[in-house]
Design an enzyme around this catalytic site. Sequence first.
Site, short mmCIF file in Angstrom:
data_model
loop_
_atom_site.label_atom_id
_atom_site.label_comp_id
_atom_site.label_asym_id
_atom_site.label_seq_id
_atom_site.Cartn_x
_atom_site.Cartn_y
_atom_site.Cartn_z
N ASP A 324 -2.18 1.83 -2.82
CA ASP A 324 -2.24 3.00 -1.97
C ASP A 324 -3.22 3.99 -2.60
O ASP A 324 -3.52 3.89 -3.79
CB ASP A 324 -0.85 3.61 -1.84
N ASP A 520 3.49 5.03 -3.81
CA ASP A 520 4.42 6.06 -4.27
C ASP A 520 5.15 6.78 -3.13
O ASP A 520 6.10 7.49 -3.38
CB ASP A 520 3.68 7.11 -5.10
N ASP A 524 5.18 3.71 1.83
CA ASP A 524 4.79 2.52 1.06
C ASP A 524 5.96 1.57 0.82
O ASP A 524 5.75 0.42 0.43
CB ASP A 524 4.21 2.92 -0.30
#
Length: 777
Positions: A324, A520, A524
Amino acid sequence: MNHTTHGAARLRRLTAAVVSPRLEPILLAVTAAALIAGGIAWLTDADGLADLFWALGTVSAVVPAVGWVLAALRRGQTGVDLIAVLALGGTLAVGEYLAGCLIALMLATGRTLEAAAQRRASHDLRALLEHAPRSARRLTDTGVATVPLGEVAVGDLLVVGPGEVVPVDGRVEGAAAVLDESVLTGEPLQVERAHGDVVRSGVVNAGGAFELRATATEQDSTYAGIVRLAQQAGAESAPVVRLADRYAAWFLPLSLAVAGATWLISGSAVRAVAVLVVATPCPLLLAAPVAIVSGLSRASRLGVVIRDGGALENLGRARTLLLDKTGTLTRGRPRVLDVTAAPGLKPAEVLRLAASLDQYSPHVLAQAIVDTARERGLKLSAPTDVTEEPGRGATGTVDGHHVSIGRLSPAAARPTWAKAVDNRALLDGAAVAWLALDGQPTGAVLLRDPLRHDAPRTLRHLRSAGIERLLMLTGDRAAPAREVAAVLGLDDVRAELSPADKVAAVRAEREQAVTVMVGDGVNDAPALAAADVGVAMGARGSTASSEAADIVLTTDRVDRLADAVTIAQRSRRIAVQSALGGMLMSLAAMAAAAVGLLPPAAGALLQEGIDIAVILNALRALRVDHAARPALTPAAEALIHRFAAEHDDLQDVLDAVRDAADRLSDTPGPKALAAVEETHRLLTERLLPHEYAEEHQLYPELAPTLGGPEATATMSRAHTEIERLSRRIATHLQLAHTGGDLASEQLDDLRSCLYGLNTVLRLHFTQEEENYFSLAP
C-alpha cells in the site's frame, strides 16, 4: 459408542500425562543416573549389577517413548519415534542393555534440549505477555483510585507513575512524558511526548509521573492487539516442519527395511538393532522446530511479531511483494513541503502565524503545520476569538491581526505569486493551506505525505534478498502514485483501487508466486488476509489490519520488513539444513551398522552426538546476522540523530533560498536584494557550518561502517558544490554593494545560483536522509 468415546478420552488423558513437559527433566535425570550407576558397577567388575542398572534406564524410557508416538499420531504426524521404541525394545530383547540405556539418555537429552531451546527462543514473545499491565490508576474528583484495566473507559484521566507501564492508548495531558518504547519498537532510546501527543499502551514511563487521557479501552489498545498475536505464536504449523514430516514418511520405512534386510542377510539381530539405534530420527523432529522458533524470537527483538512458523516459512519463500502507499511507503500523515510568502513577508513569519492560529484545530493539516513550526523553533502566539468552519479552515486574532488559514474564497482575486502556488501544488500533488492577514492573502503552506526515508533502502534490500516483483496497490490518485513508484523503482503500480480491487490484485499475483501484502489501513485488511503473508504496519495502523495480518511491525519503520525477510530466509535455510544434515549422518551410520562396523552401544553414542550437533546448528537462527544491516557505532548513531534534527531545523533556510530566487524573478530591486542578503546570512551562519560538521564529523564516523571513505565521496562532492554556489552568491552581493544595486547583467546568473542551490540542497538532504539517517534505529 459411549464405551469407545470413554476409551478415547482415557487414552488422551494418559497420553497427556506421559508426554507432560515436567516428565522430560525427570527422565533425563533417571537415565543419566542409571547410565552412571551401571558404569560404576562395570568398573568394579559387577557386570550383572551394571546390566541391571542399564536395563532399568532402558525400561524407564519405553513408556514415555510410546506416549510420544501416540501423541504424534493424534496430531496426524507419522510418529517416527516408533523407531526409538523398536530400538529400545530390540536392545532389551538381545541383551544390549548399555545401548538401550544410551538410547534412553539420547531421547531424554534431545527432548530436554528442545524444550530449553524453545524456552530460550520464545523468551521475547513470553516477555510481551508478562509485561502486559493488569490495572490502572484513575484520577477522579475524590483522588486517585486503582481500578482493573477492564474498567478503564475512553475519556478517563489516568496517572502513570515513574517506571509504570502505560495501560491503554491515550494522549498526554499536562507536562511532557519521557518514555521507553523499546518493548514495542526494539529501540533503546528514550523519547519525549509533549502535551497532546499520542502514547501507545505497553511503553514504560522513563520519567516523572504524567497524566494520560484514555483514547481506547483495554481490548482496543495497541498492546492488547500485540499480546493477542504473541499468544498465537508457535512453530507447530510451519510448512518446513511438515516438510520434515514428509522426509520422515520415507525415512521410517527405509530404516525398518534396512534393519530387516540386515537381519535376513547377516542373520544377526544385534546388527539389526544397531541399525534401528542409529536410525532414531530425533534430528529430523527437533532441528526444524527449534530453528523456526528461534527465527520467531529473533524477529520479535526487532519489533516484528509473527503469528506462527508457517508465516515465517512463507515469508522466506516469497518472491512477490505488494505494498500500500499511504502509511506504508509514505509516512501516512502530511508534512509541510514548502512555505510561500507574499512580497514583504518572510516564509518563517507565514508559518508562525499559521501555526499560532492552528494550535486549537484538530485537523490533520493543522497539526502538521503546528508540528513543523515547533520543529523549526518558531515562537507561537496565543490566538483569541478562534472559530473553525469544517471544510473551510480557521479564523481568529493573532498579535492584533485578523488571521485565517485554510481555503481561499473562489471569488477572491489571486495575485501572481498565488497563481504560482496553485501551479506548484498541482505539479507536486500537494494540498495548500492559504494564510490571509486582515482579509488579504499573504502566504501559503504546501503540505504532502512524504516518502519514508527508509523506503528506498528497504526496497533495495528486498530485491537483494530475492524479492523479484515489487508492486504498489493504492486507492490514491494515479499521478501521485506513479511519482512514488518512479522514485522507488517499482515494477508496477495500480491506483484508485477499492478494497475489492486490492483483493483481486493479490489473488492474481498469488497464482504466480508466494505473495506478501503490506498495508496499514482498514481498507487493507481484506488484501492482507488474501495474501500468502499479510504484513501490517501496526505502530500507527488500524486494529483491523493488524488482526488480519500474519505479521505486525510494531515499530513505525518499514525497513523492519527487509530485516524480517532476511531472518525468515535464514531460519528456513538453517531448519532444512539441520534436518537434512541429521538425516544424512543417520543414513551413513545405518550403513556402517548394517555391515557390522558399528555396534549398538557405539551407535547410540554416535546418534547422541548427531542430535546435539543439529540442534545447536538450529539455534544459530537466534544469532544476529550483521551482514543484513550495517552495525553503527554509538558515536555514529548519536551523530545521525543530531544531524537529522538539524535538517528539520534548516528547512527555513531552504525556503529562504527559494523565496529569494522567486523575488528576483518577480520584482528585482532593493527588496529582492535584501532577501538575497538575508539568505546569504542564513547560509553563512547556519547552513555552511552544518555542512562542514557533516563532512568532518559524520562522514568519517560512517566511513568504516559503509566500507571506506569512497562510500561518502559523492556526498562530499555535493558539499563542495553547495559551498561553491554560496561563494558565487557572495560575489554577486559584493558587486551589488559596489554598484549600489543589482546590475541587470547579474540577475540571470544570480537567479541560476539560487535555484541551483535550492535544487542541490533538497536533493542532498534527501540523499543523506535515505542513505545515512535511515541506518539509525
